[in-house]
Design a protein around this motif. Structure first.
Motif, PDB file in Angstrom:
ATOM      1  N   LEU A 123       0.642  -1.334   0.110  1.00 14.24           N
ATOM      2  CA  LEU A 123      -0.032  -0.088   0.006  1.00 14.24           C
ATOM      3  C   LEU A 123       0.884   1.094   0.213  1.00 14.24           C
ATOM      4  CD1 LEU A 123      -2.821   1.228   0.193  1.00 14.24           C
ATOM      5  CD2 LEU A 123      -2.708   1.128   2.636  1.00 14.24           C
ATOM      6  N   ALA A 124       1.885   1.318   0.834  1.00 11.61           N
ATOM      7  CA  ALA A 124       2.978   2.220   0.965  1.00 11.61           C
ATOM      8  C   ALA A 124       3.651   2.476  -0.511  1.00 11.61           C
ATOM      9  CB  ALA A 124       3.846   2.382   1.876  1.00 11.61           C
ATOM     10  N   GLY A 125       3.834   1.310  -1.204  1.00 13.13           N
ATOM     11  CA  GLY A 125       4.569   1.432  -2.384  1.00 13.13           C
ATOM     12  C   GLY A 125       3.600   1.999  -3.682  1.00 13.13           C
ATOM     13  N   HIS A 126       2.178   1.717  -3.631  1.00 10.05           N
ATOM     14  CA  HIS A 126       1.220   2.207  -4.238  1.00 10.05           C
ATOM     15  C   HIS A 126       1.443   3.809  -4.477  1.00 10.05           C
ATOM     16  CE1 HIS A 126      -2.383   3.045  -6.515  1.00 10.05           C
ATOM     17  NE2 HIS A 126      -2.640   4.115  -5.775  1.00 10.05           N
ATOM     18  N   PHE A 127       1.742   4.515  -3.425  1.00 11.48           N
ATOM     19  CA  PHE A 127       2.074   5.875  -3.439  1.00 11.48           C
ATOM     20  C   PHE A 127       3.464   6.164  -3.320  1.00 11.48           C
ATOM     21  CE2 PHE A 127      -1.952   4.974  -1.148  1.00 11.48           C
ATOM     22  CZ  PHE A 127      -2.936   6.128  -1.458  1.00 11.48           C
TER      23      PHE A 127
END
Length: 285
Positions: free
Chosen positions: A151-155
């Motif tokens: 999820l962090a990587g998506h941003f």
């Protein structure tokens, strides 16, 4: 440097389950007032502070903590929190409140994490054990930490640090190519027992690992999965899976598993949240 921190409690210093997590398992009365839980809230907050202190030593300046334990997400003691940090708390924060992540973060820390469902490790689960028996992403079992990092990587946020038991630290390092800094706070003996590291030693490990993560931030990964991303959620109860299958584009295996495919991990995360809240509702006995 601005750092987002996701904080759970099962992997925090000193935690070994039961009343320490705020659940009324071994006594009569509300879990949130039990002295074991109140002490564990202090230890969790101290772990977060140790990570912040280490990061500050390496030049980080701004921190936002996302409280993600339990169903109400109100565990971190704001009065004890390092003044360099602000706190996101309250429902329905799962891993991160993604509405806050598009705010220019440089790095993400994951504090107090635990192993995935089925592991012989302290309080292993994903979201809600035993209601959710396993989550798989692209065919591989996933922990809450995998989901948080993706999820962090998506941003576009790099994953820098994970703290928790030896099982989840080893699993995430293997998944990330050994690039994420780790701090082991306990050594799991089973799902219900662990050899906990002493408080000062545990927090010193966290402080040093956080400092190293900031110093090496440029080599930290933006974690994620190859497209298309398919998430499977396996429930204990067949009726819950069937109900989740009513969501558009969600597939159902006819038994206890629902799945969803998308190129956006944010969409995958939103599917998981919807499935989780159905599973945690009164539909699920």
């Amino acid at each position: 440097m601005k750092i987002a921190i996701s904080a759970d409690i099962e992997g925090a210093t000193g935690y070994a389950g039961g009343t320490e997590g705020g659940f009324p398992a071994n006594y009569a009365g509300p879990g949130e007032t039990h002295p074991d839980y109140m002490r564990q809230r202090l230890l969790l907050t101290a772990d977060i502070n140790a990570a912040i202190e280490g990061a500050i030593e390496a030049g980080a300046e701004t921190f936002v903590v996302h409280d993600t334990h339990g169903l109400d997400m109100r565990n971190v003691l704001i009065e004890e929190l390092n003044p360099a940090a602000s706190l996101v708390k309250g429902r329905p924060i799962i891993f991160f409140d993604h509405r806050d992540l598009d705010e220019g973060y440089d790095l993400a820390f994951y504090i107090g994490m635990h192993a995935r469902s089925g592991e012989a490790a302290m309080r292993s689960h994903v979201l809600d054990w035993p209601r959710i028996t396993e989550i798989r992403i692209n065919g591989l079992p996933a922990s809450e930490s995998h989901i948080t990092a993706a999820l962090a990587g998506h941003f576009g946020i790099r994953s820098g640090l994970i703290t928790g038991d030896d099982a989840i630290c080893a699993e995430i390092r293997a998944w990330s190519g050994d690039t994420i800094e780790t701090a082991v706070t306990k050594y799991s003996l089973s799902r219900y027992a662990a050899r906990c590291v002493g408080v000062l030693e545990s927090q010193d490990r966290i402080r040093k690992a956080a400092r190293a993560a900031v110093e090496q931030a440029d080599r930290m990964p933006v974690s994620g999965y190859d497209f298309p991303i398919t998430m499977e959620v396996e429930f204990l109860d067949r009726e819950v899976a069937y109900t989740c299958s009513w969501m558009p584009e969600v597939r159902y295996d006819g038994n206890r598993v629902v799945s969803y495919t998308n190129d956006s991990f944010l969409a995958i995360h939103e599917f998981l949240l919807a499935a989780f809240w159905i599973g945690a509702s009164k539909l699920n006995p």
